[in-house]
Design a protein around this motif. Structure first.
Motif, PDB file in Angstrom:
ATOM      1  N   GLU A  78       0.926  -1.260   0.187  1.00 18.02           N
ATOM      2  CA  GLU A  78       0.069   0.048   0.185  1.00 18.02           C
ATOM      3  C   GLU A  78       0.727   1.181   0.153  1.00 18.02           C
ATOM      4  O   GLU A  78       1.516   1.222   0.243  1.00 18.02           O
ATOM      5  N   ARG A  79       0.163   1.789  -0.769  1.00 18.26           N
ATOM      6  CA  ARG A  79       0.889   3.684  -0.446  1.00 18.26           C
ATOM      7  C   ARG A  79      -0.367   4.725   0.052  1.00 18.26           C
ATOM      8  O   ARG A  79      -1.611   4.596   0.280  1.00 18.26           O
ATOM      9  N   PRO A  80       0.900   5.980   0.220  1.00 18.68           N
ATOM     10  CA  PRO A  80      -0.143   6.479   1.211  1.00 18.68           C
ATOM     11  C   PRO A  80      -1.416   6.773   0.857  1.00 18.68           C
ATOM     12  O   PRO A  80      -1.820   6.921  -0.784  1.00 18.68           O
ATOM     13  N   GLU A  81      -3.089   7.345   1.014  1.00 14.52           N
ATOM     14  CA  GLU A  81      -3.824   7.596   0.846  1.00 14.52           C
ATOM     15  C   GLU A  81      -4.361   9.393   0.490  1.00 14.52           C
ATOM     16  O   GLU A  81      -4.832   9.067  -1.260  1.00 14.52           O
ATOM     17  N   PHE A  82      -3.557   9.943   0.544  1.00 14.53           N
ATOM     18  CA  PHE A  82      -3.120  10.859   0.301  1.00 14.53           C
ATOM     19  C   PHE A  82      -1.877  12.088   0.052  1.00 14.53           C
ATOM     20  O   PHE A  82      -0.855  11.244   0.704  1.00 14.53           O
ATOM     21  N   SER A  83      -1.414  13.016  -0.964  1.00  8.88           N
ATOM     22  CA  SER A  83      -0.288  13.546  -1.141  1.00  8.88           C
ATOM     23  C   SER A  83       0.020  14.180   0.373  1.00  8.88           C
ATOM     24  O   SER A  83      -0.924  14.386   1.023  1.00  8.88           O
ATOM     25  N   THR A  84       1.136  14.563  -0.044  1.00  8.08           N
ATOM     26  CA  THR A  84       1.764  14.497   0.984  1.00  8.08           C
ATOM     27  C   THR A  84       1.228  16.706   2.249  1.00  8.08           C
ATOM     28  O   THR A  84       1.925  16.453   3.113  1.00  8.08           O
ATOM     29  N   PHE A  85       1.321  17.098   0.701  1.00  4.48           N
ATOM     30  CA  PHE A  85       0.611  18.263   0.684  1.00  4.48           C
ATOM     31  C   PHE A  85      -0.807  18.668   1.258  1.00  4.48           C
ATOM     32  O   PHE A  85      -1.098  19.193   2.711  1.00  4.48           O
ATOM     33  N   ALA A  86      -1.423  17.764   0.684  1.00  4.57           N
ATOM     34  CA  ALA A  86      -2.798  17.233   1.380  1.00  4.57           C
ATOM     35  C   ALA A  86      -3.070  16.976   2.789  1.00  4.57           C
ATOM     36  O   ALA A  86      -3.405  17.198   3.723  1.00  4.57           O
ATOM     37  N   TRP A  87      -2.105  15.906   3.305  1.00  3.72           N
ATOM     38  CA  TRP A  87      -1.705  15.485   4.811  1.00  3.72           C
ATOM     39  C   TRP A  87      -1.524  16.247   5.699  1.00  3.72           C
ATOM     40  O   TRP A  87      -2.271  16.198   6.801  1.00  3.72           O
ATOM     41  N   GLY A  88      -0.447  17.383   5.331  1.00  5.47           N
ATOM     42  CA  GLY A  88       0.135  17.961   6.134  1.00  5.47           C
ATOM     43  C   GLY A  88      -0.912  18.969   6.275  1.00  5.47           C
ATOM     44  O   GLY A  88      -1.331  19.764   7.472  1.00  5.47           O
ATOM     45  N   ALA A  89      -1.653  19.294   5.279  1.00  2.91           N
ATOM     46  CA  ALA A  89      -3.113  20.736   5.716  1.00  2.91           C
ATOM     47  C   ALA A  89      -3.825  19.983   6.107  1.00  2.91           C
ATOM     48  O   ALA A  89      -4.439  20.892   7.082  1.00  2.91           O
ATOM     49  N   MET A  90      -4.111  18.772   6.510  1.00  2.00           N
ATOM     50  CA  MET A  90      -5.228  18.422   7.027  1.00  2.00           C
ATOM     51  C   MET A  90      -4.362  18.265   8.764  1.00  2.00           C
ATOM     52  O   MET A  90      -5.695  18.219  10.027  1.00  2.00           O
ATOM     53  N   LEU A  91      -3.284  17.717   8.544  1.00  2.00           N
ATOM     54  CA  LEU A  91      -2.831  17.536  10.046  1.00  2.00           C
ATOM     55  C   LEU A  91      -3.257  19.215  10.708  1.00  2.00           C
ATOM     56  O   LEU A  91      -3.067  19.158  11.618  1.00  2.00           O
ATOM     57  N   SER A 136      -3.848   8.620   7.748  1.00  2.00           N
ATOM     58  CA  SER A 136      -2.539   8.724   7.343  1.00  2.00           C
ATOM     59  C   SER A 136      -1.892   6.389   7.032  1.00  2.00           C
ATOM     60  O   SER A 136      -1.359   6.591   7.115  1.00  2.00           O
ATOM     61  N   ARG A 137      -3.156   5.897   6.879  1.00  2.73           N
ATOM     62  CA  ARG A 137      -2.925   4.957   6.082  1.00  2.73           C
ATOM     63  C   ARG A 137      -2.182   4.881   4.541  1.00  2.73           C
ATOM     64  O   ARG A 137      -2.218   5.574   4.246  1.00  2.73           O
ATOM     65  N   GLY A 138      -1.271   3.737   4.944  1.00  3.73           N
ATOM     66  CA  GLY A 138      -0.196   3.276   3.291  1.00  3.73           C
ATOM     67  C   GLY A 138       1.422   3.494   3.868  1.00  3.73           C
ATOM     68  O   GLY A 138       2.235   3.916   2.852  1.00  3.73           O
ATOM     69  N   ARG A 139       1.080   4.729   4.864  1.00  6.67           N
ATOM     70  CA  ARG A 139       2.206   5.688   4.827  1.00  6.67           C
ATOM     71  C   ARG A 139       3.141   4.436   6.174  1.00  6.67           C
ATOM     72  O   ARG A 139       3.067   3.603   6.577  1.00  6.67           O
ATOM     73  N   THR A 140       4.426   3.872   5.839  1.00  4.18           N
ATOM     74  CA  THR A 140       5.541   3.827   7.099  1.00  4.18           C
ATOM     75  C   THR A 140       4.967   4.834   8.844  1.00  4.18           C
ATOM     76  O   THR A 140       5.270   5.522   8.551  1.00  4.18           O
ATOM     77  N   ILE A 141       5.942   3.627   9.626  1.00  6.15           N
ATOM     78  CA  ILE A 141       5.732   4.046  11.393  1.00  6.15           C
ATOM     79  C   ILE A 141       6.919   5.397  10.774  1.00  6.15           C
ATOM     80  O   ILE A 141       6.919   6.446  11.165  1.00  6.15           O
ATOM     81  N   ARG A 142       7.995   5.312   9.875  1.00  7.49           N
ATOM     82  CA  ARG A 142       8.891   6.243  10.166  1.00  7.49           C
ATOM     83  C   ARG A 142       8.281   7.635   8.876  1.00  7.49           C
ATOM     84  O   ARG A 142       8.706   8.909   9.942  1.00  7.49           O
ATOM     85  N   GLU A 143       8.147   6.575   7.771  1.00  2.00           N
ATOM     86  CA  GLU A 143       7.090   8.705   7.471  1.00  2.00           C
ATOM     87  C   GLU A 143       6.473   9.616   8.315  1.00  2.00           C
ATOM     88  O   GLU A 143       6.111  10.473   8.498  1.00  2.00           O
ATOM     89  N   PHE A 144       5.303   8.881   8.809  1.00  2.48           N
ATOM     90  CA  PHE A 144       4.454   9.079  10.066  1.00  2.48           C
ATOM     91  C   PHE A 144       5.023   9.772  11.498  1.00  2.48           C
ATOM     92  O   PHE A 144       4.871  10.466  11.164  1.00  2.48           O
TER      93      PHE A 144
END
Length: 519
Positions: free
Chosen positions: A83-96, A337-345
């Motif tokens: 699996e790979r992340p459901e959202f782009s890094t920018f969209a993910w960061g924006a929601m965070l 956050s599904r699809g990210r590695t623990i390190r990426e998370f």
């Protein structure tokens, strides 16, 4: 007796509604007595267990550091190995950012540094030393420690949900310790607690927030301050929140978050170049260095011998608040956050919002302090002391000829409140509906209407102070719950690491381990 997933979701919804109704009724009937009682309980917890809050947060940071830096653990993916992340890094960061602390930074980006400058914990007020300490403390309150609280809750839930095939719920993190008993009374208690904290966590900023928006409208447009205007604002926010929830996560919260993060970036760029740019940049580098060099000492600083009352009113208050609000924020972060590695998370949740927060606080806080300390614009300090909710508008008023910026700030505040309410309501649906964030339309609307109604009633009787104290009190038992969740998470990681160490037949990551999602 074995129950189905649908039944325990119904139990959680019923228990949450019952406890919430009793609590709200108590505050509505006797607002003054309720406020006095919960404030007394809040103070008692602060005096007796302040050390526990500090050690808990330090422990959360150590667990995250290990997960992020461990070669084997860090490479584990929160999901299937492919699996790979459901959202782009920018969209993910924006929601965070938008659903975590965004609204707080908008209000306190100017106000908090100024308040620490005027009344520091140990330095002499209104001095250069007080300026430096003000930024260091502000960074500390909104930096790595704060986001570590959100990150650890989100990580243990994500691991249970995406690597062990359990529901995205608080109870799932306890599976390594109690197994299928999570579907019984213990799990019901934990999820009901999370729902209660989520509802109060939405009501509290929404109630105080509409009062602050009302102050902004009064400051900019002479709109009268009063409950009537605030009720209208709550109804407006509720309607837009409903529309966003009906659009879904990708078309609702995601789009609003991306829009708001772009507006926030625009505001930062404007302030940076409209002010003393080189001075702000120099002071930023100095402040970040001071913060990083003092991170460990501050993590364990309780000011017990110097200024314990300041510690209780600031750092401890923040820690209790972040921990209590970690229930909705942690579940929401896990959901996206599904699809990210623990390190990426780990590095993503700690670095993206923290870096943005430090930049925001540097640009707004240092510019404000420069205006007061170096330029002698003392009316800004007076405005912060008088009403922190209008301090940001007073700040932008000092930039002559750009009145439209204040309107943009007001818009950003409004959207931040929507994304906060939106994500919190989504979490309630995840915890109380078998369909999760795709809960029936009536249920999504029910929770928005319920939260809005509770907020309106509390505003009308003056019970916001009591409900704020309740949220802070909830931080103490939740800190214990999260600590237990961490123990289960560590146990599961040790078991998985042992499996990897004994898997000598393949160099690839281990196959996904699954457990039945319900008995």
């Amino acid at each position: 007796m074995i129950t189905t997933e649908n039944n325990y979701k119904k139990r959680v919804a019923a228990v949450s509604c019952a406890v919430l109704s009793i609590l709200i009724l108590f505050v509505l009937v006797t607002p003054d007595s309720a406020t006095a009682l919960v404030k007394q309980a809040q103070h008692l917890i602060a005096v007796k267990f302040g050390w526990f809050y500090m050690l808990s947060v330090a422990g959360f940071m150590l667990v995250l550091a290990y997960c992020g830096m461990s070669t084997k653990i860090g490479n584990l993916r929160l999901g299937q190995d492919h699996e790979r992340p459901e959202f782009s890094t920018f969209a993910w960061g924006a929601m965070l950012f938008s659903t975590g602390m965004g609204i707080g930074l908008v209000f306190f980006g100017v106000a908090e540094p100024v308040m620490h400058y005027l009344s520091p914990p140990v330095a002499e007020a209104k001095t250069a030393q007080a300026m430096e300490q003000a930024m260091t403390i502000t960074f500390f309150h909104w930096g790595f420690n704060a986001w570590a609280i959100y990150a650890i809750v989100a990580l243990v839930i994500s691991y249970a949900a995406y690597r062990k095939n359990l529901p995205i719920e608080m109870r799932s993190a306890l599976y390594p310790l109690i197994g299928k008993k999570i579907y019984g009374p213990i799990g019901d208690f934990v999820d009901s607690f999370a729902v209660l904290a989520t509802v109060i966590g939405i009501v509290t900023p929404l109630g105080f927030g509409v009062m602050q928006i009302n102050s902004g409208l009064n400051y900019l447009f002479d709109v009268p301050k009063g409950v009537g205007v605030q009720v209208a604002l709550i109804i407006g926010i509720g309607i837009v929140t409903c529309l966003s929830l009906l659009l879904g996560l990708k078309k609702g919260i995601k789009q609003l978050s991306v829009l708001n993060i772009n507006v926030a970036i625009g505001l930062m760029i404007f302030v940076l170049f409209a002010g003393n740019t080189s001075d702000v940049l120099n002071a930023t580098v100095n402040s970040v260095g001071d913060y990083l060099s003092n991170l460990v000492p501050l993590t364990f600083e309780t000011y017990s011998q110097t200024n314990p009352s300041w510690f209780e009113g600031w750092t401890l208050l923040y820690w209790a608040w972040w921990i209590a609000f970690a229930a909705p924020t942690g579940v929401f972060i896990a959901r996206i956050s599904r699809g990210r590695t623990i390190r990426e998370f780990v590095f993503g949740v700690l670095i993206i919002p923290v870096a943005f927060s430090l930049v925001w606080l540097s640009i707004f806080g240092i510019t404000a302090l420069d205006m007061i300390h170096n330029q002698g614009i003392t009316e800004l300090a007076t405005a912060v002391s008088a009403d922190s909710s209008t301090a940001l508008f007073k700040f932008f008023e000092l930039f002559a000829g750009v009145e439209f910026i204040s309107y943009l700030v007001l818009f950003s505040i409004f959207v931040f409140f929507i994304t906060t309410a939106d994500s919190g309501t989504l979490v309630i649906n995840i915890l109380t509906s078998q369909d999760g964030d795709l809960a029936p339309v009536w249920q999504r609307i029910f929770w928005v209407v319920s939260v809005s109604t509770v907020t309106i009633l509390l505003l009308m009787v003056g019970g916001m102070g009591a409900i704020q104290a309740v949220l802070i009190i909830l931080g103490f038992p939740f800190a214990i719950i999260v600590s237990v969740m961490c123990a289960g998470f560590i146990k599961a990681l040790i078991a998985e690491k042992q499996d990897m160490d004994t898997d000598s037949d393949s160099d690839s990551e281990p196959m996904q381990q699954e457990v039945s999602p319900a008995p």
